[in-house]
Design a protein around this motif. Structure first.
Motif, PDB file in Angstrom:
ATOM      1  N   ALA A 280      16.818  12.005  60.550  1.00 28.82           N
ATOM      2  CA  ALA A 280      16.689  10.654  61.032  1.00 28.82           C
ATOM      3  C   ALA A 280      16.338   9.753  59.753  1.00 28.82           C
ATOM      4  N   ARG A 281      15.712  10.054  58.961  1.00 30.20           N
ATOM      5  CA  ARG A 281      15.272   9.337  57.733  1.00 30.20           C
ATOM      6  C   ARG A 281      16.432   9.037  56.853  1.00 30.20           C
ATOM      7  N   GLY A 282      17.217  10.012  56.809  1.00 33.31           N
ATOM      8  CA  GLY A 282      18.372   9.843  55.963  1.00 33.31           C
ATOM      9  C   GLY A 282      19.373   8.667  56.810  1.00 33.31           C
ATOM     10  N   ALA A 283      19.346   8.587  58.080  1.00 33.42           N
ATOM     11  CA  ALA A 283      20.465   7.445  58.690  1.00 33.42           C
ATOM     12  C   ALA A 283      19.623   6.285  58.636  1.00 33.42           C
ATOM     13  N   ILE A 284      18.380   5.984  59.067  1.00 34.83           N
ATOM     14  CA  ILE A 284      17.597   4.728  59.253  1.00 34.83           C
ATOM     15  C   ILE A 284      16.275   4.925  58.736  1.00 34.83           C
ATOM     16  N   PRO A 285      16.088   4.988  57.187  1.00 31.96           N
ATOM     17  CA  PRO A 285      14.954   5.322  56.707  1.00 31.96           C
ATOM     18  C   PRO A 285      13.586   4.425  56.986  1.00 31.96           C
ATOM     19  N   ASN A 286      13.721   3.329  57.481  1.00 27.85           N
ATOM     20  CA  ASN A 286      12.587   2.265  57.685  1.00 27.85           C
ATOM     21  C   ASN A 286      12.375   2.057  59.215  1.00 27.85           C
ATOM     22  N   ARG A 287      13.432   3.142  60.210  1.00 27.30           N
ATOM     23  CA  ARG A 287      13.334   2.805  61.449  1.00 27.30           C
ATOM     24  C   ARG A 287      13.575   1.523  61.948  1.00 27.30           C
ATOM     25  N   ARG A 288      14.467   0.580  61.107  1.00 23.61           N
ATOM     26  CA  ARG A 288      14.740  -0.775  61.662  1.00 23.61           C
ATOM     27  C   ARG A 288      15.756  -0.399  63.083  1.00 23.61           C
ATOM     28  N   MET A 289      15.853  -1.766  63.788  1.00 23.81           N
ATOM     29  CA  MET A 289      17.035  -1.933  64.526  1.00 23.81           C
ATOM     30  C   MET A 289      18.134  -2.509  64.022  1.00 23.81           C
ATOM     31  N   LEU A 290      19.193  -2.166  64.385  1.00 29.38           N
ATOM     32  CA  LEU A 290      20.588  -2.561  63.339  1.00 29.38           C
ATOM     33  C   LEU A 290      21.505  -2.932  64.591  1.00 29.38           C
ATOM     34  N   PHE A 291      22.205  -3.986  63.938  1.00 28.99           N
ATOM     35  CA  PHE A 291      23.467  -4.286  64.568  1.00 28.99           C
ATOM     36  C   PHE A 291      24.400  -5.069  63.549  1.00 28.99           C
ATOM     37  N   ASP A 292      25.546  -5.006  63.940  1.00 27.80           N
ATOM     38  CA  ASP A 292      26.592  -5.529  62.866  1.00 27.80           C
ATOM     39  C   ASP A 292      27.291  -6.637  63.242  1.00 27.80           C
ATOM     40  N   SER A 293      28.042  -7.352  62.450  1.00 22.10           N
ATOM     41  CA  SER A 293      28.773  -8.663  62.581  1.00 22.10           C
ATOM     42  C   SER A 293      30.113  -8.623  63.290  1.00 22.10           C
ATOM     43  N   LYS A 294      30.408  -7.440  63.806  1.00 23.08           N
ATOM     44  CA  LYS A 294      31.717  -7.639  64.613  1.00 23.08           C
ATOM     45  C   LYS A 294      31.686  -8.285  65.930  1.00 23.08           C
ATOM     46  N   ASN A 295      32.954  -8.694  66.272  1.00 26.87           N
ATOM     47  CA  ASN A 295      32.559  -9.606  67.456  1.00 26.87           C
ATOM     48  C   ASN A 295      32.229  -8.550  68.693  1.00 26.87           C
ATOM     49  N   PHE A 296      32.894  -7.678  68.664  1.00 30.58           N
ATOM     50  CA  PHE A 296      32.307  -6.625  69.838  1.00 30.58           C
ATOM     51  C   PHE A 296      31.622  -5.741  69.064  1.00 30.58           C
ATOM     52  N   LEU A 297      30.300  -5.986  68.807  1.00 25.20           N
ATOM     53  CA  LEU A 297      29.366  -5.452  67.624  1.00 25.20           C
ATOM     54  C   LEU A 297      28.976  -3.895  68.135  1.00 25.20           C
ATOM     55  N   TYR A 298      28.461  -3.261  67.157  1.00 18.76           N
ATOM     56  CA  TYR A 298      27.747  -1.911  67.393  1.00 18.76           C
ATOM     57  C   TYR A 298      26.157  -2.446  67.159  1.00 18.76           C
ATOM     58  N   TYR A 299      25.392  -1.802  68.099  1.00 20.67           N
ATOM     59  CA  TYR A 299      24.075  -1.750  67.624  1.00 20.67           C
ATOM     60  C   TYR A 299      23.397  -0.488  67.694  1.00 20.67           C
ATOM     61  N   TRP A 300      22.472  -0.072  67.111  1.00 16.83           N
ATOM     62  CA  TRP A 300      21.802   1.262  67.077  1.00 16.83           C
ATOM     63  C   TRP A 300      20.272   1.185  66.445  1.00 16.83           C
ATOM     64  N   ARG A 301      19.779   2.460  66.999  1.00 19.36           N
ATOM     65  CA  ARG A 301      18.588   2.602  66.571  1.00 19.36           C
ATOM     66  C   ARG A 301      18.142   4.039  66.612  1.00 19.36           C
ATOM     67  N   LEU A 302      16.676   4.322  66.223  1.00 20.66           N
ATOM     68  CA  LEU A 302      16.266   5.748  66.359  1.00 20.66           C
ATOM     69  C   LEU A 302      15.306   5.465  67.620  1.00 20.66           C
ATOM     70  N   SER A 303      15.393   6.368  68.669  1.00 20.96           N
ATOM     71  CA  SER A 303      14.085   6.506  69.759  1.00 20.96           C
ATOM     72  C   SER A 303      12.944   7.127  69.101  1.00 20.96           C
ATOM     73  N   SER A 304      11.650   7.095  69.944  1.00 20.01           N
ATOM     74  CA  SER A 304      10.641   7.613  69.180  1.00 20.01           C
ATOM     75  C   SER A 304      10.713   8.910  69.008  1.00 20.01           C
ATOM     76  N   ASP A 305      11.507   9.838  69.742  1.00 20.00           N
ATOM     77  CA  ASP A 305      11.680  11.087  69.442  1.00 20.00           C
ATOM     78  C   ASP A 305      12.887  11.576  68.719  1.00 20.00           C
ATOM     79  N   ASN A 306      13.236  10.562  67.588  1.00 19.01           N
ATOM     80  CA  ASN A 306      14.247  10.866  66.750  1.00 19.01           C
ATOM     81  C   ASN A 306      15.877  10.855  67.249  1.00 19.01           C
ATOM     82  N   ARG A 307      16.055  10.379  68.420  1.00 19.77           N
ATOM     83  CA  ARG A 307      17.411  10.656  68.788  1.00 19.77           C
ATOM     84  C   ARG A 307      18.260   9.118  68.276  1.00 19.77           C
ATOM     85  N   MET A 308      19.412   9.372  67.926  1.00 20.30           N
ATOM     86  CA  MET A 308      20.009   8.200  67.524  1.00 20.30           C
ATOM     87  C   MET A 308      20.618   7.666  68.712  1.00 20.30           C
TER      88      MET A 308
END
Ligand SMILES: Cc1cc2nc3c(=O)[nH]c(=O)nc-3n(C[C@H](O)[C@H](O)[C@H](O)COP(=O)(O)OP(=O)(O)OC[C@H]3O[C@@H](n4cnc5c(N)ncnc54)[C@H](O)[C@@H]3O)c2cc1C
Length: 411
Positions: A280-308
């Protein structure tokens, strides 16, 4: 990133096509209760908008009945990514360019919306795993870095917001991914458990005395000669002075002129099995919320129990949960190759309500108040619109920046 489905999605033995959030806070049927059929306000739609409005109206001493077609919270409000942040689909720079002072007020309103969510959670002790994580808006193409730089400048100079752009090297400490060219880091945002947040709002409405009715679709709204409305449902007729339509991406034909102004678009999410703390730390070290700049965007995050939790918006064409799951898994592995082989436990979708100007709208049409059109960024704004609509119905003024034409289908 051209997507071909060379990856077969590994499914966990208990794989389910329902929101991960429903494991701990599934929308559940209410015990039968007598209908309160004469009220000051009928709210149609039991998501954040409707529930916040019901809570606020009740708090202001008005009698209110909320009608929900399915279970309370069944719509986008228990299915979303749980990312809470200011702003709209339209960037702050474009808001200023297009609408000048009004655009400035709109962005400021979104800052207030974010503050309102934090305040509502704290004041009412809503246990919804909220954390002020900050978020990253990731540049999918090199040219997008310049756009994000311009946006960061507007945010700092016009709104005093702490936002800065990270280059590719600096990004390495924020995300374990080879894909992105830079990112805008925005600190004033966070993540929550959307269904638990909804349950908190429902508690406020119920404790305040609002009458909540599930399995109760509004099927028609009739105007009364003496003023006010009758809202028709299969369970009975509600007589009321005001109606608030809070149906967003699930708007049906109840108010046809609204249906013509809202475009429902499917958005989908997969949730993996829990990752080890290292992964989990290797993917999103600071547990930020993430989304990208594509028109049909991806958005992703960790849950409190470390699921992607990895989500994306579909094109306008209808799709199935299964095919959305497969393209999301392929995309997730491209973004985070270190997750290859991780199993998926949940996949689900929901509708976001788009508008033709990509901004939310609150207003009145033939005397019916509406508050909707969040274009996929609605956790904060729907909470805010719920409160704003309630205050307006209770006799307040609608701020000038929201008094805007609501464009319909271009002919
Ligand atoms: C998959 C997904 C991910 C998302 N991720 C994020 C995110 O991370 N951050 C963010 O800010 N936003 C996100 N959103 C958007 C956000 O969830 C919505 O903007 C917000 O929940 C809208 O709340 P609402 O109350 O207006 O609508 P909803 O929660 O959709 O509620 C509308 C309700 O109206 C009911 N209804 C419809 N017609 C009738 C009728 N005739 N009678 C009675 N009831 C009726 C429906 O059953 C539904 O329950 C996401 C949305 C989806 C679908």
């Amino acid at each position: 990133m051209g997507l071909s489905f060379e990856t077969v999605t590994p499914l966990a033995p208990d794989y389910r096509e329902e929101p991960y959030w429903w494991r701990e806070a599934a929308p559940a049927p209410l015990p039968p209760a007598p209908l309160q059929t004469e009220v000051d306000v009928v709210v149609v739609g039991g998501g954040y908008t409707g529930m916040m409005a019901a809570a606020r109206l009740a708090q202001r001493g008005l009698s209110v009945a909320l009608l929900e077609k399915h279970e309370l919270g069944w719509g986008a409000s228990s299915r979303n990514g749980g990312m809470v942040h200011p702003g709209f689909k339209v960037s702050p720079g474009a808001l200023l360019e297009r609408y000048r002072d009004r655009g400035r007020e709109l962005y400021r309103a979104s800052l207030e919306a974010f503050a309102l969510v934090e305040d509502t959670i704290t004041t009412n002790r809503i246990e919804c795993e909220y954390e002020r994580t900050g978020h990253l808006h990731l540049a999918y193409k090199p040219a997008h870095v310049d756009h994000l730089e311009a946006e960061a400048q507007v945010l700092r100079q016009e709104f005093g917001v702490d936002a800065r752009v990270l280059d590719r090297d600096a990004l390495a400490s924020e995300i374990g991914s080879p894909v992105y060219h830079g990112a805008l880091l925005y600190e004033r945002s966070g993540g929550l458990h959307p269904a638990k947040y909804f349950a908190g709002l429902a508690r406020l409405a119920r404790d305040g005395g609002a009458h909540l009715h599930d399995q109760t679709p509004a099927t028609a709204i009739e105007r009364r000669d003496r003023g006010g409305f009758v809202v028709v449902t299969p369970r009975g007729r509600f007589t009321t002075r005001d109606v608030l339509l809070a149906t967003n991406g699930y708007s049906d034909g109840l108010v046809p002129s609204i249906r013509r102004r809202i475009i429902p678009i499917g958005s989908y999410i997969i949730a993996t099995e829990p990752l080890s703390a290292d992964r989990a730390r290797g993917a999103i070290p600071n547990r930020r919320m993430l989304f990208d700049s594509k028109n049909f965007l991806y958005y992703w995050r960790l849950s409190s129990d470390n699921r992607m939790l990895f989500g994306g918006r579909a094109s306008f064409a209808p799709t199935t949960i299964g095919s959305a799951r497969d393209w999301l898994y392929t995309a997730m592995i491209r973004v985070h190759p270190q997750l290859a082989g991780i199993m998926v436990e949940h996949a689900w979708g929901g509708y976001v309500g788009f508008t033709f100007d990509r901004l939310p709208h609150i207003g009145r049409i033939e005397g019916i108040t509406y508050a909707l059109g969040y274009c996929g960024t609605g956790v904060a704004m729907s909470t805010y619109f719920g409160q704003l609509a309630a205050d307006w119905i209770a006799g307040g003024e609608l701020p000038g920046c929201w008094q805007r034409a609501f464009p319909g289908l271009p002919l």
